[in-house]
Write a protein that holds these residues in place. Structure first.
Motif, PDB file in Angstrom:
ATOM      1  N   LYS A  20     -15.131 -42.082 -10.663  1.00 45.79           N
ATOM      2  CA  LYS A  20     -16.641 -42.341  -9.863  1.00 45.79           C
ATOM      3  C   LYS A  20     -17.552 -41.685  -9.116  1.00 45.79           C
ATOM      4  CE  LYS A  20     -15.968 -47.905 -10.473  1.00 45.79           C
ATOM      5  NZ  LYS A  20     -14.756 -47.176 -12.530  1.00 45.79           N
ATOM      6  N   VAL A  21     -17.429 -40.684 -10.337  1.00 47.51           N
ATOM      7  CA  VAL A  21     -18.276 -39.575  -9.663  1.00 47.51           C
ATOM      8  C   VAL A  21     -20.585 -40.115 -10.205  1.00 47.51           C
ATOM      9  CG1 VAL A  21     -19.597 -37.025  -8.472  1.00 47.51           C
ATOM     10  CG2 VAL A  21     -16.667 -38.315  -9.456  1.00 47.51           C
ATOM     11  N   ILE A  22     -21.110 -40.291  -9.204  1.00 50.11           N
ATOM     12  CA  ILE A  22     -22.000 -40.608  -9.494  1.00 50.11           C
ATOM     13  C   ILE A  22     -22.800 -39.198 -10.535  1.00 50.11           C
ATOM     14  CG2 ILE A  22     -24.969 -40.557  -8.842  1.00 50.11           C
ATOM     15  CD1 ILE A  22     -23.911 -41.945  -6.658  1.00 50.11           C
ATOM     16  N   PRO A  23     -22.868 -38.757 -11.970  1.00 57.27           N
ATOM     17  CA  PRO A  23     -23.583 -37.954 -12.860  1.00 57.27           C
ATOM     18  C   PRO A  23     -25.025 -36.588 -11.920  1.00 57.27           C
ATOM     19  CG  PRO A  23     -23.385 -39.226 -14.084  1.00 57.27           C
ATOM     20  CD  PRO A  23     -23.351 -40.055 -12.623  1.00 57.27           C
ATOM     21  N   THR A  24     -25.770 -37.492 -10.747  1.00 58.50           N
ATOM     22  CA  THR A  24     -27.080 -36.332 -10.842  1.00 58.50           C
ATOM     23  C   THR A  24     -25.735 -35.935  -8.908  1.00 58.50           C
ATOM     24  OG1 THR A  24     -28.581 -38.402 -10.678  1.00 58.50           O
ATOM     25  CG2 THR A  24     -28.558 -36.274  -9.403  1.00 58.50           C
ATOM     26  N   TYR A  25     -24.549 -36.716  -8.748  1.00 54.87           N
ATOM     27  CA  TYR A  25     -24.162 -35.424  -7.561  1.00 54.87           C
ATOM     28  C   TYR A  25     -23.609 -34.367  -8.018  1.00 54.87           C
ATOM     29  CZ  TYR A  25     -20.631 -34.077  -3.962  1.00 54.87           C
ATOM     30  OH  TYR A  25     -19.544 -33.727  -3.351  1.00 54.87           O
ATOM     31  N   GLN A  29     -24.151 -30.782  -7.921  1.00 51.59           N
ATOM     32  CA  GLN A  29     -22.986 -29.393  -7.314  1.00 51.59           C
ATOM     33  C   GLN A  29     -22.898 -28.258  -7.881  1.00 51.59           C
ATOM     34  OE1 GLN A  29     -21.582 -30.866  -4.136  1.00 51.59           O
ATOM     35  NE2 GLN A  29     -20.072 -29.273  -4.815  1.00 51.59           N
ATOM     36  N   ILE A  30     -22.776 -28.514  -9.580  1.00 49.65           N
ATOM     37  CA  ILE A  30     -22.904 -27.119 -10.349  1.00 49.65           C
ATOM     38  C   ILE A  30     -24.221 -26.912 -10.071  1.00 49.65           C
ATOM     39  CG2 ILE A  30     -22.963 -26.650 -13.008  1.00 49.65           C
ATOM     40  CD1 ILE A  30     -21.474 -28.898 -13.487  1.00 49.65           C
ATOM     41  N   LEU A  31     -25.588 -27.106 -10.131  1.00 46.84           N
ATOM     42  CA  LEU A  31     -26.098 -25.904  -9.529  1.00 46.84           C
ATOM     43  C   LEU A  31     -26.457 -25.055  -7.922  1.00 46.84           C
ATOM     44  CD1 LEU A  31     -29.331 -28.189 -10.461  1.00 46.84           C
ATOM     45  CD2 LEU A  31     -28.430 -25.767 -11.898  1.00 46.84           C
ATOM     46  N   GLN A  32     -25.632 -25.980  -7.387  1.00 48.64           N
ATOM     47  CA  GLN A  32     -25.231 -25.252  -6.112  1.00 48.64           C
ATOM     48  C   GLN A  32     -24.376 -23.805  -6.114  1.00 48.64           C
ATOM     49  OE1 GLN A  32     -27.011 -25.913  -2.851  1.00 48.64           O
ATOM     50  NE2 GLN A  32     -26.243 -24.137  -2.680  1.00 48.64           N
ATOM     51  N   ASN A  33     -23.451 -24.838  -7.164  1.00 46.87           N
ATOM     52  CA  ASN A  33     -22.446 -23.888  -7.162  1.00 46.87           C
ATOM     53  C   ASN A  33     -22.716 -21.528  -8.005  1.00 46.87           C
ATOM     54  OD1 ASN A  33     -20.413 -25.467  -5.787  1.00 46.87           O
ATOM     55  ND2 ASN A  33     -19.024 -25.590  -8.093  1.00 46.87           N
ATOM     56  N   PHE A  34     -23.366 -22.386  -9.183  1.00 49.28           N
ATOM     57  CA  PHE A  34     -24.306 -21.158  -9.981  1.00 49.28           C
ATOM     58  C   PHE A  34     -25.265 -20.847  -8.484  1.00 49.28           C
ATOM     59  CE2 PHE A  34     -27.250 -19.002 -12.435  1.00 49.28           C
ATOM     60  CZ  PHE A  34     -26.962 -18.668 -12.691  1.00 49.28           C
ATOM     61  N   LEU A  35     -26.026 -20.823  -7.725  1.00 45.34           N
ATOM     62  CA  LEU A  35     -27.129 -20.689  -6.726  1.00 45.34           C
ATOM     63  C   LEU A  35     -26.098 -19.918  -5.647  1.00 45.34           C
ATOM     64  CD1 LEU A  35     -29.259 -20.005  -5.220  1.00 45.34           C
ATOM     65  CD2 LEU A  35     -29.047 -22.356  -4.234  1.00 45.34           C
ATOM     66  N   ARG A  40     -29.742 -17.625  -7.225  1.00 46.21           N
ATOM     67  CA  ARG A  40     -30.986 -17.327  -8.211  1.00 46.21           C
ATOM     68  C   ARG A  40     -30.579 -19.243  -8.849  1.00 46.21           C
ATOM     69  NH1 ARG A  40     -30.283 -16.646 -13.387  1.00 46.21           N
ATOM     70  NH2 ARG A  40     -28.183 -15.028 -14.437  1.00 46.21           N
ATOM     71  N   LEU A  41     -31.503 -19.415  -9.072  1.00 50.37           N
ATOM     72  CA  LEU A  41     -30.628 -20.606 -10.076  1.00 50.37           C
ATOM     73  C   LEU A  41     -30.791 -20.547 -11.579  1.00 50.37           C
ATOM     74  CD1 LEU A  41     -32.805 -23.507  -8.863  1.00 50.37           C
ATOM     75  CD2 LEU A  41     -30.313 -23.482  -8.694  1.00 50.37           C
ATOM     76  N   PRO A  42     -30.148 -21.245 -12.507  1.00 54.30           N
ATOM     77  CA  PRO A  42     -29.732 -21.114 -14.154  1.00 54.30           C
ATOM     78  C   PRO A  42     -31.554 -20.638 -14.580  1.00 54.30           C
ATOM     79  CG  PRO A  42     -28.616 -22.517 -13.194  1.00 54.30           C
ATOM     80  CD  PRO A  42     -29.495 -22.741 -12.257  1.00 54.30           C
ATOM     81  N   ARG A  43     -31.903 -20.003 -15.347  1.00 57.23           N
ATOM     82  CA  ARG A  43     -32.896 -19.361 -16.170  1.00 57.23           C
ATOM     83  C   ARG A  43     -33.421 -20.230 -16.441  1.00 57.23           C
ATOM     84  NH1 ARG A  43     -33.489 -14.911 -20.186  1.00 57.23           N
ATOM     85  NH2 ARG A  43     -31.782 -15.074 -21.034  1.00 57.23           N
ATOM     86  N   TRP A  44     -32.410 -21.222 -17.511  1.00 55.92           N
ATOM     87  CA  TRP A  44     -33.525 -22.368 -17.780  1.00 55.92           C
ATOM     88  C   TRP A  44     -33.509 -23.643 -17.232  1.00 55.92           C
ATOM     89  CZ3 TRP A  44     -30.787 -22.133 -23.110  1.00 55.92           C
ATOM     90  CH2 TRP A  44     -30.902 -20.847 -24.064  1.00 55.92           C
ATOM     91  N   ASN A  45     -33.055 -23.937 -15.784  1.00 56.03           N
ATOM     92  CA  ASN A  45     -33.329 -24.720 -14.818  1.00 56.03           C
ATOM     93  C   ASN A  45     -34.963 -25.140 -15.433  1.00 56.03           C
ATOM     94  OD1 ASN A  45     -32.265 -27.178 -13.180  1.00 56.03           O
ATOM     95  ND2 ASN A  45     -33.286 -25.499 -12.420  1.00 56.03           N
TER      96      ASN A  45
END
Length: 48
Positions: A20-25, A29-35, A40-45
């Protein structure tokens, strides 16, 4: 042109009877870890 030779897609279940983990959460988290790792954020974001 991106010169992409291969694209790997991984699919994870984030919400069902047992998980039970909200997909948007998870996306955030993935974007924050990348940052945090790349300063920086992923180029295709396109969301942010």
């Amino acid at each position: 042109m991106e010169n992409i030779e291969r694209l790997e897609v991984l699919w994870y279940t984030t919400f069902n009877d047992k998980v039970k983990v909200i997909p948007t959460y998870i996306e955030g988290q993935i974007l924050q870890n990348f940052l945090d790792e790349n300063n920086r954020l992923p180029r295709w974001n396109v969301a942010f």
